[in-house]
Structure formats: C-alpha cells, structure tokens
Motif scaffolding. Structure first.
Motif, mmCIF file in Angstrom:
data_model
loop_
_atom_site.group_PDB
_atom_site.id
_atom_site.type_symbol
_atom_site.label_atom_id
_atom_site.label_comp_id
_atom_site.label_asym_id
_atom_site.label_seq_id
_atom_site.Cartn_x
_atom_site.Cartn_y
_atom_site.Cartn_z
ATOM 1 N N MET A 10 0.846 -1.197 0.000
ATOM 2 C CA MET A 10 0.000 0.000 0.000
ATOM 3 C C MET A 10 0.879 1.244 0.000
ATOM 4 O O MET A 10 1.923 1.275 0.630
ATOM 5 C CB MET A 10 -0.909 -0.004 1.230
ATOM 6 C CG MET A 10 -1.821 1.221 1.322
ATOM 7 S SD MET A 10 -3.001 1.101 2.692
ATOM 8 C CE MET A 10 -4.053 -0.190 2.036
ATOM 9 N N PHE A 11 0.445 2.266 -0.699
ATOM 10 C CA PHE A 11 1.199 3.499 -0.758
ATOM 11 C C PHE A 11 1.045 4.283 0.538
ATOM 12 O O PHE A 11 -0.027 4.357 1.116
ATOM 13 C CB PHE A 11 0.717 4.376 -1.923
ATOM 14 C CG PHE A 11 0.992 3.759 -3.259
ATOM 15 C CD1 PHE A 11 2.283 3.689 -3.747
ATOM 16 C CD2 PHE A 11 -0.041 3.236 -4.018
ATOM 17 C CE1 PHE A 11 2.525 3.129 -4.986
ATOM 18 C CE2 PHE A 11 0.202 2.664 -5.242
ATOM 19 C CZ PHE A 11 1.495 2.613 -5.732
ATOM 20 N N ALA A 20 4.835 6.239 -3.679
ATOM 21 C CA ALA A 20 4.757 5.964 -2.246
ATOM 22 C C ALA A 20 5.128 7.179 -1.405
ATOM 23 O O ALA A 20 4.798 7.250 -0.222
ATOM 24 C CB ALA A 20 5.665 4.790 -1.892
ATOM 25 N N GLN A 62 -1.530 11.691 -9.103
ATOM 26 C CA GLN A 62 -1.475 10.612 -8.126
ATOM 27 C C GLN A 62 -1.850 11.121 -6.737
ATOM 28 O O GLN A 62 -2.530 10.425 -5.975
ATOM 29 C CB GLN A 62 -0.072 10.006 -8.118
ATOM 30 C CG GLN A 62 0.266 9.262 -9.406
ATOM 31 C CD GLN A 62 1.716 8.834 -9.461
ATOM 32 O OE1 GLN A 62 2.585 9.465 -8.851
ATOM 33 N NE2 GLN A 62 1.993 7.764 -10.201
ATOM 34 N N LYS A 80 -4.953 9.847 -4.354
ATOM 35 C CA LYS A 80 -4.781 9.440 -2.960
ATOM 36 C C LYS A 80 -5.727 10.211 -2.051
ATOM 37 O O LYS A 80 -6.288 9.663 -1.098
ATOM 38 C CB LYS A 80 -3.326 9.660 -2.540
ATOM 39 C CG LYS A 80 -2.341 8.736 -3.233
ATOM 40 C CD LYS A 80 -0.903 9.044 -2.876
ATOM 41 C CE LYS A 80 -0.554 8.560 -1.487
ATOM 42 N NZ LYS A 80 0.896 8.694 -1.202
ATOM 43 N N TYR A 98 -9.124 8.702 -2.428
ATOM 44 C CA TYR A 98 -9.200 7.409 -1.730
ATOM 45 C C TYR A 98 -9.347 7.602 -0.222
ATOM 46 O O TYR A 98 -10.251 7.039 0.411
ATOM 47 C CB TYR A 98 -7.967 6.565 -2.031
ATOM 48 C CG TYR A 98 -7.870 5.348 -1.145
ATOM 49 C CD1 TYR A 98 -8.628 4.205 -1.415
ATOM 50 C CD2 TYR A 98 -7.050 5.347 -0.015
ATOM 51 C CE1 TYR A 98 -8.568 3.100 -0.590
ATOM 52 C CE2 TYR A 98 -6.984 4.242 0.820
ATOM 53 C CZ TYR A 98 -7.745 3.117 0.528
ATOM 54 O OH TYR A 98 -7.689 2.030 1.357
ATOM 55 N N ASP A 128 -12.723 0.761 -5.322
ATOM 56 C CA ASP A 128 -11.357 0.864 -5.843
ATOM 57 C C ASP A 128 -10.358 0.958 -4.697
ATOM 58 O O ASP A 128 -10.518 1.776 -3.787
ATOM 59 C CB ASP A 128 -11.205 2.104 -6.739
ATOM 60 C CG ASP A 128 -11.917 1.948 -8.070
ATOM 61 O OD1 ASP A 128 -12.169 0.792 -8.465
ATOM 62 O OD2 ASP A 128 -12.213 2.977 -8.708
ATOM 63 N N LEU A 150 -6.419 1.687 -3.165
ATOM 64 C CA LEU A 150 -5.488 2.786 -3.372
ATOM 65 C C LEU A 150 -4.568 2.524 -4.555
ATOM 66 O O LEU A 150 -4.315 3.419 -5.378
ATOM 67 C CB LEU A 150 -4.669 3.017 -2.097
ATOM 68 C CG LEU A 150 -3.626 4.131 -2.162
ATOM 69 C CD1 LEU A 150 -4.255 5.466 -2.518
ATOM 70 C CD2 LEU A 150 -2.876 4.233 -0.831
ATOM 71 N N ASP A 151 -4.032 1.299 -4.682
ATOM 72 C CA ASP A 151 -3.136 0.977 -5.785
ATOM 73 C C ASP A 151 -3.819 1.194 -7.132
ATOM 74 O O ASP A 151 -3.225 1.758 -8.063
ATOM 75 C CB ASP A 151 -2.666 -0.476 -5.682
ATOM 76 C CG ASP A 151 -1.773 -0.707 -4.471
ATOM 77 O OD1 ASP A 151 -1.430 0.294 -3.808
ATOM 78 O OD2 ASP A 151 -1.428 -1.864 -4.203
ATOM 79 N N ARG A 152 -5.074 0.753 -7.216
ATOM 80 C CA ARG A 152 -5.816 0.886 -8.480
ATOM 81 C C ARG A 152 -6.062 2.357 -8.820
ATOM 82 O O ARG A 152 -5.929 2.769 -9.974
ATOM 83 C CB ARG A 152 -7.136 0.129 -8.381
ATOM 84 C CG ARG A 152 -7.997 0.222 -9.642
ATOM 85 C CD ARG A 152 -9.221 -0.661 -9.558
ATOM 86 N NE ARG A 152 -10.107 -0.483 -10.694
ATOM 87 C CZ ARG A 152 -9.894 -1.005 -11.889
ATOM 88 N NH1 ARG A 152 -8.831 -1.763 -12.110
ATOM 89 N NH2 ARG A 152 -10.750 -0.790 -12.871
ATOM 90 N N VAL A 164 -4.264 4.969 -7.895
ATOM 91 C CA VAL A 164 -3.005 5.609 -8.287
ATOM 92 C C VAL A 164 -2.630 5.224 -9.712
ATOM 93 O O VAL A 164 -2.102 6.049 -10.468
ATOM 94 C CB VAL A 164 -1.888 5.246 -7.286
ATOM 95 C CG1 VAL A 164 -0.529 5.745 -7.779
ATOM 96 C CG2 VAL A 164 -2.187 5.846 -5.923
ATOM 97 N N LEU A 165 -2.921 3.988 -10.105
ATOM 98 C CA LEU A 165 -2.674 3.578 -11.491
ATOM 99 C C LEU A 165 -3.593 4.333 -12.456
ATOM 100 O O LEU A 165 -3.181 4.710 -13.553
ATOM 101 C CB LEU A 165 -2.878 2.068 -11.639
ATOM 102 C CG LEU A 165 -1.810 1.169 -11.002
ATOM 103 C CD1 LEU A 165 -2.198 -0.291 -11.113
ATOM 104 C CD2 LEU A 165 -0.449 1.414 -11.647
#
Length: 292
Positions: free
Chosen positions: A1-2, A14, A32, A36, A39, A207, A209-211, A213-214
C-alpha cells in the motif's frame, strides 16, 4: 500500500503527499496525489482515524467536564456561524426572484446582465434554475444551526412526558445511533458521488489505493456543467459539494449534541441550555419559540 506525508513531493508514488495536488500543474505526481486524496477521503483508514480522535477527545472530556463544555460550545459556534452566514441565501433567493419577474414581465428581456466592463450575462432561465442553489445552501449549511436554535419540528410522543435525565439519555442514544451513522452513510456515498462528477476516469468506493493511483495516468478534470435545460444553470456539481458539507456538519454536531446531553445529564436540570447561543427576537424571546 502506498504511504507518505501530506505535502512531501516526489516522483515515487509511495512518497507523494495527499495534498500536493492543491498546487496543480497537471503533472503525474499531482494526479497521483489527487487520487490518494480521493481514496483517503472515503476510506476505512480515515474513518478509524476520525473515530480514534473522537474517542480520545470524549475520554478526556469524561475526565474533564470543563474541556467537554469548551468543545461543545466550539462545535455549536461552528454550526451557528456557518448557518447565520448562509441563511442570507434565503434573502438573495427572494431578491433574485423579484428581479427575474421584473425582467420577464415588465422589461421583457430574455437575459440578465450583471457587472461592469465585462458583465456576467446569462439567460433568464439560468438565473431561474440557479435559485435552487440558494435553497440548497440553506438546507445543507443551515441544518445544524437550526438544530442548535431548536427550530426543527419534533413529533413528540413520549419525550415531553419523561424526566430531565431520561430526556438526556434519549438524546445521547439518538445522537449515537441515528445522527452519526446517518452522517457517515451520507458522507461515504456523497464523497464518491462528488468526485465522479469532477474527474475522469470514474472513481468507485470499491477501488483500492493501488488501483486509483494507477488510474491517475489517465486522470483529467471533467467538472459537470450540464444543465437540465439548454440555457439553464450549469453549476450542479456545487450540489454534490454541499452534500458532503452537509454530512460533515451533521457529524460534528452529533458529537456536540452527545456532549451537551451527557453534561446536562451529569450536572442536572439546572444546566439545561447552559452556554447555549440562541438567537432572540427581543428581551427573553427565542427566535424559534413555539416551533418545536
């Protein structure tokens, strides 16, 4: 996780802070950072951080009632301050409606122009639909103010017949079981509802966090400006912002209402209405007397 701080700038996702996007320059780190922020604004982490803060303040308030009174008065001051300011939207709504009627019926103008030099000019239907915004301001931002002032209509079946301490127990239970959960649900739905009308690609509560940010690589602002009529009001995204603000104010006042009910329960009937800042029509008269 970021992870990362609020403001730290870096090319590493990150290390990107969640508020970097406030100095927007359309860069990938800013995108990004915004994702975040989206999220965490509706995340489980945010919920538990808020819960821990509320529990810590409440625990200390149980130990130090003077501190709890200060928090209560401060939260009620927020409700009163916001409400008293945005209550003027009701007057603006009436004045604007009068102008619309005069422009349509007397001057037979299809539009209204306001300002000097480069004026603000829209079709009359735009101003007519924009009246809904004033109504939304009053409903969303004056709700806790009205609560503090005792202006909400109460359907009372048993409340008036019970003792002072029983009333305070009912109020505490109501704030915990109804006000707080209701505010949280509105916030969770309203938060993503808001951002789906401000940016693309669309964001969802499911969704991770990784998704998100992508997804930031394809992010762009797409503020909703579609009206219900060809020349109608185009700022409907503001209503989504007001929905989130409404939920936040309700949550804060649920805390204040619980604190006041607890303190009045502990200190007895003589503390009822203690430090309560209510508007008056004159000497000894409540502005909302007889409405609840």
């Amino acid at each position: 996780m970021f992870t990362g701080s609020l403001w730290r700038t870096s090319e590493d996702p990150a290390e990107i802070g969640i508020l970097n996007w406030l100095s927007w320059d359309n860069s990938l780190p800013d995108k990004q950072s915004l994702m975040k922020f989206v999220y965490y604004g509706g995340s489980v982490e945010f919920f538990f951080i808020t819960l821990v803060i509320v529990l810590a303040v409440t625990a200390y308030g149980f130990y130090n009632n003077r501190f709890m009174w200060r928090v209560t008065v401060g939260l009620e001051a927020i409700a009163n301050g916001v409400g008293r300011f945005f209550a003027w939207a009701g007057l603006l709504m009436v004045l604007q409606q009068i102008v619309i009627v005069f422009m349509q019926r007397i001057f037979t103008r299809p539009d209204i122009s306001i300002g000097f030099g480069i004026p603000l000019e829209f079709d009359i239907s735009w101003f007519a639909e924009e009246l809904k915004l004033y109504n939304a301001l009053v409903v969303a931002l004056c709700v806790t103010y009205t609560f503090v002032q005792g202006g909400h209509v109460r359907v009372d079946l048993i409340y008036s017949a019970v003792s002072h301490r029983t009333k305070r127990v009912i109020d505490m239970v109501g704030s915990i079981l109804f006000m707080m959960p209701g505010a949280i649900l509105v916030w969770m739905y309203g938060w993503y509802f808001l951002w789906r009308h401000l940016i693309v690609p669309k964001v969802n509560a499911t969704d991770g966090l990784d998704r998100l940010v992508l997804k930031a690589r394809a992010l762009r602002w797409n503020v909703e400006t579609v009206g219900f009529s060809p020349n109608g009001f185009t700022g409907y995204f503001i209503f989504k912002i007001l929905l989130v603000a409404f939920a936040g104010l309700i949550f804060l006042h649920a805390i204040a209402f619980f604190y006041r009910s607890y303190l009045e329960f502990v200190e007895g009937e003589e503390s009822e209405g203690k430090y309560l800042d209510r508007d008056t029509l004159g000497e000894g008269e409540d502005a909302y007397e007889g409405t609840h």
